[in-house]
Motif scaffolding. Structure first.
Motif, PDB file in Angstrom:
ATOM      1  N   CYS A  76       0.823  -1.199   0.000  1.00  0.00           N
ATOM      2  CA  CYS A  76       0.000   0.000   0.000  1.00  0.00           C
ATOM      3  C   CYS A  76       0.863   1.256   0.000  1.00  0.00           C
ATOM      4  N   TYR A  77       0.582   2.100  -0.971  1.00  0.00           N
ATOM      5  CA  TYR A  77       1.283   3.384  -1.113  1.00  0.00           C
ATOM      6  C   TYR A  77       0.794   4.369  -0.062  1.00  0.00           C
ATOM      7  N   ILE A  78       1.750   4.993   0.646  1.00  0.00           N
ATOM      8  CA  ILE A  78       1.446   6.051   1.614  1.00  0.00           C
ATOM      9  C   ILE A  78       2.501   7.147   1.460  1.00  0.00           C
ATOM     10  N   SER A  79       2.076   8.391   1.334  1.00  0.00           N
ATOM     11  CA  SER A  79       3.050   9.471   1.413  1.00  0.00           C
ATOM     12  C   SER A  79       3.331   9.737   2.881  1.00  0.00           C
ATOM     13  N   VAL A  80       4.589   9.574   3.266  1.00  0.00           N
ATOM     14  CA  VAL A  80       4.979   9.779   4.664  1.00  0.00           C
ATOM     15  C   VAL A  80       5.839  11.016   4.837  1.00  0.00           C
TER      16      VAL A  80
END
Length: 264
Positions: A76-80
């Motif tokens: 899962c892609y998450i901008s952190v």
């Protein structure tokens, strides 16, 4: 004293990482794995691959369920590292944690990754990934120190934050990949389970990710084309010269369903 404090923080994170590695059972992706990367909707589920990399928020439960029932791993892609004004938790970030905008990505601003508030919200996002059934996370924008971020973030700030991310993921039995950040890849390889690199051939950075391959960890690699008509020609060139063991795709920058793969 500041330097000594940073050393203690890193040592603390290393200890936590070692404990997690003993107790954890997250996925270790191996070189050569087949994959699809799509961050748009609707999700095309027809590709016969071992792993799908999808957006945490824009992928719906029936799609998750289908992938899991098909024994396909879900990352899962998450901008952190950036604030995105369209995300459901965008209102949670204090204004003081929002830095300069990203010039090519409207609605995004760099985050102050040193902030406890930022870490609290990002930890909640990682927890959401666990609850939704993700097998791993793709943490984006973890190279703020190499950009005009508005906070004067240093390489040490980034290194500390990236190690913290790996501990947060592993404490939830989630696999985590190093997304770009090539200049810290050698230092961070032992904390991350795989890597994802964009345009490393274009920027002559592919060799920096070899430590992952040498330690039997996958490197998922993408080179971009402006339009599909150029795809076959670029694929021929890229696949001929790419580093052995890389799992390479040719994609459009909008990361829709279209792909060409060096595996086929």
């Amino acid at each position: 004293m500041v330097y000594a404090g940073w050393i203690w923080t890193v040592l603390h994170l290393v200890i936590l990482q070692q404990i997690a590695s003993v107790l954890g059972c997250w996925w270790q992706f191996e070189p050569g794995m087949t994959w699809q990367w799509q961050l748009t909707s609707p999700l095309d589920l027809t590709h016969e691959v071992e792993m799908y990399d999808v957006d945490l928020y824009d992928t719906y439960k029936p799609q998750f369920d289908y992938l899991k029932k098909s024994h396909i791993l879900v990352v899962c892609y998450i901008s952190v590292g950036t604030w995105e004004n369209w995300r459901p938790d965008a209102h949670s970030f204090p204004n003081s944690t929002l830095g300069k905008p990203l010039s090519k990505w409207p609605g995004e601003r760099w985050l102050d990754i040193r902030s406890p508030d930022v870490k609290r919200i990002i930890s909640q996002r990682i927890e959401l990934a666990r609850r939704r059934g993700c097998d791993g996370i793709e943490p984006d924008n973890i190279d703020a120190y190499e950009n005009d971020n508005g906070f004067g973030l240093t390489a040490n700030d980034q290194l500390q934050y990236n190690i913290w991310l790996s501990v947060e993921a592993h404490s939830r039995n989630l696999s985590i990949g190093l997304k770009n950040d090539p200049n810290q890849a050698a230092k961070l390889e032992k904390y991350f389970d795989w890597a994802l690199t964009e345009s490393c051939m274009k920027y002559k950075e592919c060799d920096l990710f070899k430590p992952f391959i040498q330690n039997n960890k996958a490197v998922f690699h993408v080179e971009y084309v402006r339009n599909r008509s150029r795809g076959k020609r670029v694929k021929q060139m890229v696949c001929k010269h790419i580093t052995k063991g890389f799992s390479t795709l040719i994609k459009l920058r909008r990361l829709n369903a279209w792909r060409l793969s060096c595996d086929s």
